[in-house]
Design an enzyme around this catalytic site. Structure first.
Site, short mmCIF file in Angstrom:
data_model
loop_
_atom_site.label_atom_id
_atom_site.label_comp_id
_atom_site.label_asym_id
_atom_site.label_seq_id
_atom_site.Cartn_x
_atom_site.Cartn_y
_atom_site.Cartn_z
N CYS A 1 40.69 30.81 37.07
CA CYS A 1 40.11 30.28 35.83
C CYS A 1 40.75 28.95 35.44
O CYS A 1 40.07 28.06 34.92
CB CYS A 1 40.28 31.30 34.70
N HIS B 1 45.02 32.68 30.87
CA HIS B 1 43.61 32.60 31.22
C HIS B 1 43.06 31.48 30.35
O HIS B 1 43.33 31.45 29.14
CB HIS B 1 42.87 33.90 30.91
#
Length: 167
Positions: free
Chosen positions: A107, A37
């Site tokens: 993301c 992430h």
């Protein structure tokens, strides 16, 4: 106080907390160092995209805590006001919450696009290539329908809607 340049950093978190490194050879037949992430840190805020859209928080302020790695991407002359207008535009189009897709539009896609807007540089390919690495395996293909339904949205951030500003 007038600054002409602002430092841009990439925060990298391993969502698997080390489990990908241990289990990927068994499950996928190849080594993955993490399930990444990422977010962009600039103007004293951390910006990221997830299942609720574009969000921001103080650096390290989500439930993920401190990042595993921080990479300084460079600096930008883009002002915070122009950047927030840019994010608002993205939040109304390309990065609306309903556009989130774990493998194709996540993301890391957001961090890569924002990094290029601010610095002209991409984020490391080992991050952006991760979905195709997973999907290139038989187990990845089996898991895809399940994984496609997952929306990662670390809590602790403030959602940036189409309009910004202080109330």
């Amino acid at each position: 106080m007038d600054h002409s340049t602002f430092t841009v950093k990439l925060y990298i978190y391993d969502l698997s907390k080390g489990m990908a490194r241990q289990l990927s050879p068994i499950m996928l037949g190849k080594q993955l160092d993490g399930i990444w992430h990422t977010s962009i840190v600039v103007y004293g805020e951390e910006f990221f995209f997830g299942g609720v859209g574009i969000s921001s928080c103080p650096p390290g302020g989500t439930v993920l805590g401190e990042p595993n790695t921080v990479i300084e991407l460079g600096s930008t002359e883009v002002t915070e006001e122009i950047f927030m207008d840019y994010l608002s535009s993205l939040g109304e189009s390309t990065y609306r919450r309903d556009r989130y897709r774990l493998f194709e539009h996540n993301c890391n896609t957001f961090s890569n696009e924002v990094a290029q807007f601010l610095t002209g540089k991409k984020i490391p390919s080992y991050i952006t290539d991760l979905p195709s690495e997973v999907l290139s395996t038989p187990f990845g293909q089996v898991l895809r329908p399940i994984l496609d339904s997952i929306h990662i949205a670390p809590s602790g951030g403030n959602v940036i809607s189409g309009h910004h500003g202080q109330s």
